[in-house]
Design a protein around this motif. Structure first.
Motif, PDB file in Angstrom:
ATOM      1  N   ASP A   1       0.814  -1.219   0.000  1.00  0.00           N
ATOM      2  CA  ASP A   1       0.000   0.000   0.000  1.00  0.00           C
ATOM      3  C   ASP A   1       0.849   1.270   0.000  1.00  0.00           C
ATOM      4  OD1 ASP A   1      -2.341  -1.514   0.122  1.00  0.00           O
ATOM      5  OD2 ASP A   1      -2.300  -1.577   2.311  1.00  0.00           O
ATOM      6  N   LEU A   2       2.002   1.212   0.665  1.00  0.00           N
ATOM      7  CA  LEU A   2       2.807   2.416   0.851  1.00  0.00           C
ATOM      8  C   LEU A   2       3.898   2.579  -0.188  1.00  0.00           C
ATOM      9  CD1 LEU A   2       3.267   2.173   4.736  1.00  0.00           C
ATOM     10  CD2 LEU A   2       1.611   3.575   3.492  1.00  0.00           C
ATOM     11  N   GLY A   3       4.272   1.498  -0.832  1.00  0.00           N
ATOM     12  CA  GLY A   3       5.416   1.536  -1.731  1.00  0.00           C
ATOM     13  C   GLY A   3       6.676   1.176  -0.975  1.00  0.00           C
ATOM     14  N   THR A   4       7.632   0.629  -1.680  1.00  0.00           N
ATOM     15  CA  THR A   4       8.835   0.095  -1.029  1.00  0.00           C
ATOM     16  C   THR A   4       9.622   1.172  -0.302  1.00  0.00           C
ATOM     17  OG1 THR A   4       9.014  -1.664  -2.671  1.00  0.00           O
ATOM     18  CG2 THR A   4      10.997  -1.121  -1.415  1.00  0.00           C
ATOM     19  N   GLU A   5       9.834   2.325  -0.939  1.00  0.00           N
ATOM     20  CA  GLU A   5      10.663   3.362  -0.325  1.00  0.00           C
ATOM     21  C   GLU A   5      10.034   3.891   0.956  1.00  0.00           C
ATOM     22  OE1 GLU A   5      12.657   7.727  -1.385  1.00  0.00           O
ATOM     23  OE2 GLU A   5      11.556   6.590  -2.915  1.00  0.00           O
ATOM     24  N   GLN A   6       8.738   4.233   0.869  1.00  0.00           N
ATOM     25  CA  GLN A   6       8.076   4.771   2.051  1.00  0.00           C
ATOM     26  C   GLN A   6       7.982   3.735   3.157  1.00  0.00           C
ATOM     27  OE1 GLN A   6       6.325   8.348   2.252  1.00  0.00           O
ATOM     28  NE2 GLN A   6       7.602   7.505   3.894  1.00  0.00           N
ATOM     29  N   PHE A   7       7.668   2.519   2.796  1.00  0.00           N
ATOM     30  CA  PHE A   7       7.567   1.448   3.782  1.00  0.00           C
ATOM     31  C   PHE A   7       8.903   1.242   4.497  1.00  0.00           C
ATOM     32  CE2 PHE A   7       8.236  -3.028   4.859  1.00  0.00           C
ATOM     33  CZ  PHE A   7       7.168  -3.262   5.712  1.00  0.00           C
ATOM     34  N   ASN A   8       9.988   1.194   3.739  1.00  0.00           N
ATOM     35  CA  ASN A   8      11.302   0.985   4.346  1.00  0.00           C
ATOM     36  C   ASN A   8      11.692   2.147   5.251  1.00  0.00           C
ATOM     37  OD1 ASN A   8      11.587  -1.473   3.077  1.00  0.00           O
ATOM     38  ND2 ASN A   8      12.785  -0.652   1.366  1.00  0.00           N
ATOM     39  N   ASP A   9      11.423   3.375   4.825  1.00  0.00           N
ATOM     40  CA  ASP A   9      11.758   4.545   5.643  1.00  0.00           C
ATOM     41  C   ASP A   9      11.034   4.501   6.982  1.00  0.00           C
ATOM     42  OD1 ASP A   9      13.471   5.556   3.770  1.00  0.00           O
ATOM     43  OD2 ASP A   9      12.054   7.011   2.949  1.00  0.00           O
ATOM     44  N   TRP A  10       9.732   4.254   6.930  1.00  0.00           N
ATOM     45  CA  TRP A  10       8.949   4.262   8.171  1.00  0.00           C
ATOM     46  C   TRP A  10       9.305   3.073   9.059  1.00  0.00           C
ATOM     47  CZ3 TRP A  10       3.342   5.679   6.207  1.00  0.00           C
ATOM     48  CH2 TRP A  10       3.330   7.038   5.842  1.00  0.00           C
ATOM     49  N   SER A  11       9.425   1.909   8.483  1.00  0.00           N
ATOM     50  CA  SER A  11       9.677   0.719   9.302  1.00  0.00           C
ATOM     51  C   SER A  11      11.038   0.780   9.979  1.00  0.00           C
ATOM     52  CB  SER A  11       9.570  -0.545   8.454  1.00  0.00           C
ATOM     53  OG  SER A  11      10.561  -0.554   7.433  1.00  0.00           O
ATOM     54  N   ARG A  12      12.005   1.471   9.351  1.00  0.00           N
ATOM     55  CA  ARG A  12      13.344   1.581   9.938  1.00  0.00           C
ATOM     56  C   ARG A  12      13.470   2.761  10.903  1.00  0.00           C
ATOM     57  NH1 ARG A  12      16.326   0.889   4.081  1.00  0.00           N
ATOM     58  NH2 ARG A  12      16.015  -1.385   3.860  1.00  0.00           N
ATOM     59  N   SER A  13      12.664   3.785  10.715  1.00  0.00           N
ATOM     60  CA  SER A  13      12.836   5.004  11.516  1.00  0.00           C
ATOM     61  C   SER A  13      12.170   4.909  12.885  1.00  0.00           C
ATOM     62  CB  SER A  13      12.259   6.204  10.775  1.00  0.00           C
ATOM     63  OG  SER A  13      10.856   6.070  10.601  1.00  0.00           O
ATOM     64  N   VAL A  14      11.280   3.962  13.051  1.00  0.00           N
ATOM     65  CA  VAL A  14      10.522   3.842  14.300  1.00  0.00           C
ATOM     66  C   VAL A  14      11.037   2.660  15.105  1.00  0.00           C
ATOM     67  CG1 VAL A  14       8.242   3.449  15.315  1.00  0.00           C
ATOM     68  CG2 VAL A  14       8.468   4.864  13.249  1.00  0.00           C
ATOM     69  N   LYS A  15      11.140   2.853  16.425  1.00  0.00           N
ATOM     70  CA  LYS A  15      11.502   1.758  17.339  1.00  0.00           C
ATOM     71  C   LYS A  15      10.630   1.854  18.578  1.00  0.00           C
ATOM     72  CE  LYS A  15      15.342   4.078  19.720  1.00  0.00           C
ATOM     73  NZ  LYS A  15      15.051   5.417  19.154  1.00  0.00           N
ATOM     74  N   VAL A  16      10.630   0.787  19.337  1.00  0.00           N
ATOM     75  CA  VAL A  16       9.834   0.754  20.566  1.00  0.00           C
ATOM     76  C   VAL A  16      10.286   1.871  21.507  1.00  0.00           C
ATOM     77  CG1 VAL A  16       9.322  -0.590  22.641  1.00  0.00           C
ATOM     78  CG2 VAL A  16       9.297  -1.693  20.403  1.00  0.00           C
ATOM     79  N   GLY A  17       9.326   2.606  22.033  1.00  0.00           N
ATOM     80  CA  GLY A  17       9.609   3.729  22.922  1.00  0.00           C
ATOM     81  C   GLY A  17       9.399   5.067  22.273  1.00  0.00           C
ATOM     82  N   ASP A  18       9.453   5.124  20.941  1.00  0.00           N
ATOM     83  CA  ASP A  18       9.262   6.389  20.242  1.00  0.00           C
ATOM     84  C   ASP A  18       7.813   6.854  20.331  1.00  0.00           C
ATOM     85  OD1 ASP A  18      11.897   6.229  19.511  1.00  0.00           O
ATOM     86  OD2 ASP A  18      11.520   5.693  17.418  1.00  0.00           O
ATOM     87  N   PHE A  19       7.625   8.166  20.207  1.00  0.00           N
ATOM     88  CA  PHE A  19       6.293   8.745  20.103  1.00  0.00           C
ATOM     89  C   PHE A  19       6.018   9.065  18.640  1.00  0.00           C
ATOM     90  CE2 PHE A  19       7.171   9.365  24.533  1.00  0.00           C
ATOM     91  CZ  PHE A  19       5.945   9.228  25.145  1.00  0.00           C
ATOM     92  N   VAL A  20       4.865   8.638  18.156  1.00  0.00           N
ATOM     93  CA  VAL A  20       4.509   8.873  16.764  1.00  0.00           C
ATOM     94  C   VAL A  20       3.078   9.386  16.675  1.00  0.00           C
ATOM     95  CG1 VAL A  20       6.067   7.063  15.932  1.00  0.00           C
ATOM     96  CG2 VAL A  20       3.666   6.519  16.394  1.00  0.00           C
ATOM     97  N   GLY A  21       2.810  10.088  15.604  1.00  0.00           N
ATOM     98  CA  GLY A  21       1.455  10.431  15.224  1.00  0.00           C
ATOM     99  C   GLY A  21       1.135   9.696  13.938  1.00  0.00           C
ATOM    100  N   VAL A  22      -0.053   9.110  13.863  1.00  0.00           N
ATOM    101  CA  VAL A  22      -0.416   8.328  12.679  1.00  0.00           C
ATOM    102  C   VAL A  22      -1.835   8.667  12.241  1.00  0.00           C
ATOM    103  CG1 VAL A  22       1.115   6.385  13.225  1.00  0.00           C
ATOM    104  CG2 VAL A  22      -1.225   6.389  14.090  1.00  0.00           C
ATOM    105  N   SER A  23      -2.064   8.516  10.953  1.00  0.00           N
ATOM    106  CA  SER A  23      -3.400   8.603  10.386  1.00  0.00           C
ATOM    107  C   SER A  23      -3.625   7.357   9.544  1.00  0.00           C
ATOM    108  CB  SER A  23      -3.543   9.851   9.500  1.00  0.00           C
ATOM    109  OG  SER A  23      -3.342  11.031  10.253  1.00  0.00           O
ATOM    110  N   GLY A  24      -4.880   6.970   9.403  1.00  0.00           N
ATOM    111  CA  GLY A  24      -5.163   5.807   8.572  1.00  0.00           C
ATOM    112  C   GLY A  24      -6.612   5.381   8.659  1.00  0.00           C
TER     113      GLY A  24
END
Length: 474
Positions: free
Chosen positions: A70-93
């Motif tokens: 759904d997100l495309g390879t580049e966007q998916f890889n960026d998001w999946s690598r940039s986030v780790k347990v403990g981080d604060f994120v805002g999401v929409s979906g």
């Protein structure tokens, strides 16, 4: 999911993030609902072209997902690598249900709001060392839903107490924490120095004498909820800094308070738990049943063979205690009142499990309480005892300044003789009493103990966000 989306991203801390939902609302929403929320990532699991995570916010936690298709390879890889347990994120979906029946938000927009620099506790093991839980409460709250629920219950219970008292036309007031005399309870105080006034002051052990001044001034029903400080030992049912509720009502006596405190506790339980029966450390406690009335001196006599109506002085009581309990330290208590209290606590109190009223204490035990008209050697007084914990104390108040001065002078004599848990004499309080006070009854209730009983917490530190701890030397 097959819906095509155009994802957006921000990979820098944001000054603010507007949300329209919280986790519980996303979980309850209909499939296909668009939502925007923020929280801490407490799980982040990569499964090939799919990432599942959990976001924790003030309402709880909800699952989110990222799909490469759904997100495309580049966007998916960026998001999946940039986030780790403990981080604060805002999401929409968009909300959907997984094949395993889990409500999930399919992420189309993700903003990293802040990053954690330290690793959180393991989500399954949590924090197992009690001292770490108390000292680093924020980690306990992140990892343990039971702890979070306890503090939510505490907050709801305190709100329910205030609503109940407000409904009885009580007014909430504030009295000094720094006081010139340690009075209102039998306890060893904390002492501090006031630089501007250049005098020693005491952290209050009770607000009683100030609240009585307020009632004498014409505000006939008042209460205060706040911190008290007693420089004594700590154990699972005692803290040196604790939260107490005290109220005073003109023209009430101790029997009025017996009815009101029971009704208040049942009201709080119904409001916060929806039941008046709880299980505490494996024992079912039925607050909704009748609370028996137990006479203090009769209970001591039945348990020890010592009749406090006859044994009325320190030497005689010490002799009897030494015979009955030769291997105990009870006989070492510095005063008659202290020895009676210790005798009761060691022999009677451990057997008081279901909610009950303990009544008519010996007059020496509470110098601010009114003597009984039927028997001036006992007090118009009671305590509420549950699971061997004293959670409330109340009495018809002494408003005779002559009797009050005499009994406070006795307290000072006991202090001079070595009992440092006696009350100090307050001339200003006695002066206020000489101007006249209405008949009244007051009550003190231990908030921490009540919440511990209602939430099955084995230690008062479990219901206090930041309890005092020994200095961390590690």
């Amino acid at each position: 999911m097959s819906e095509s989306t155009t994802p957006q991203t921000t990979f820098a801390p944001a000054p603010g993030y507007r949300t329209d939902s919280v986790a519980v609302e996303v979980k309850q929403a209909e499939d296909g609902t668009q939502a925007r929320l923020a929280g801490r990532v407490v799980l982040w699991r990569k499964l090939g072209g799919l990432v599942f995570g959990h976001i924790l916010d003030r309402s709880g936690r909800v699952q989110i997902s990222l799909r490469r298709d759904d997100l495309g390879t580049e966007q998916f890889n960026d998001w999946s690598r940039s986030v780790k347990v403990g981080d604060f994120v805002g999401v929409s979906g968009r909300k959907y249900i997984t094949n395993k029946g889990e409500p999930t938000l399919a992420v189309t927009d993700l903003t990293v709001l802040n990053q954690a620099r330290r690793q959180l506790p393991d989500k399954w093991a949590g924090i197992t060392h009690a001292e770490v839980r108390y000292r680093r409460r924020y980690l306990d709250l992140i990892s343990d839903s039971v702890s979070r629920d306890r503090f939510r219950t505490r907050s709801r219970a305190i709100s329910a107490i205030r609503r109940y008292l407000d409904g009885l036309d009580f007014m909430e007031v504030e009295t000094p924490i720094l006081q010139e005399a340690a009075s209102g309870a039998a306890a060893r105080p904390f002492i501090t120095h006031h630089n501007t006034l250049d005098q020693e002051l005491y952290l209050r052990i009770a607000p009683e004498t100030f609240l009585k001044r307020v009632v004498g001034g014409g505000l006939e029903r008042v209460y205060e909820m706040g911190k008290l400080f007693r420089n004594e030992g700590s154990d699972p049912s005692h803290l040196q800094e604790f939260t107490s509720l005290e109220w005073y009502a003109g023209y009430w006596d101790y029997r009025d308070n017996m009815r009101v405190v029971r009704d208040l506790i049942l009201h709080v339980m119904e409001e916060t738990l929806g039941t008046t029966v709880v299980t505490y450390q494996g024992t079912e406690l039925d607050f909704g049943a009748d609370w028996p009335e137990i006479d203090y001196r009769e209970a001591v006599h039945a348990r020890t063979g010592i009749d406090l109506t006859e044994v009325r002085d320190l030497p005689a009581l010490r002799d009897r205690v030494k015979i009955a309990y030769p291997d105990s330290d009870i006989a070492e208590a510095p005063s008659y009142a202290a020895m009676v209290d210790l005798l009761y606590k060691r022999t009677v109190r451990p057997g008081l499990i279901q909610p009950c009223f303990l009544l008519h204490h010996p007059v020496e035990l509470a110098p601010l309480a009114r003597r009984s008209d039927d028997d001036p050697t006992r007090l118009d007084m009671f305590q509420v005892v549950v699971h061997s914990w004293e959670i409330a104390k109340a009495y018809s108040e002494l408003v005779d300044p002559v009797d009050q001065r005499e009994r406070l002078m006795e307290q000072m004599a006991m202090r001079d003789a070595g009992d440092d848990e006696t009350m100090m004499l307050e001339e200003d309080f006695l002066e206020a009493m000489e101007y006249g006070m209405p008949p009244m009854s007051g009550l003190g209730l231990g908030i921490d103990r009540l919440i511990a009983l209602l939430t099955d917490a084995p230690n008062l530190r479990d219901v206090v966000l930041f309890p005092a701890m020994r200095r961390d030397l590690g």
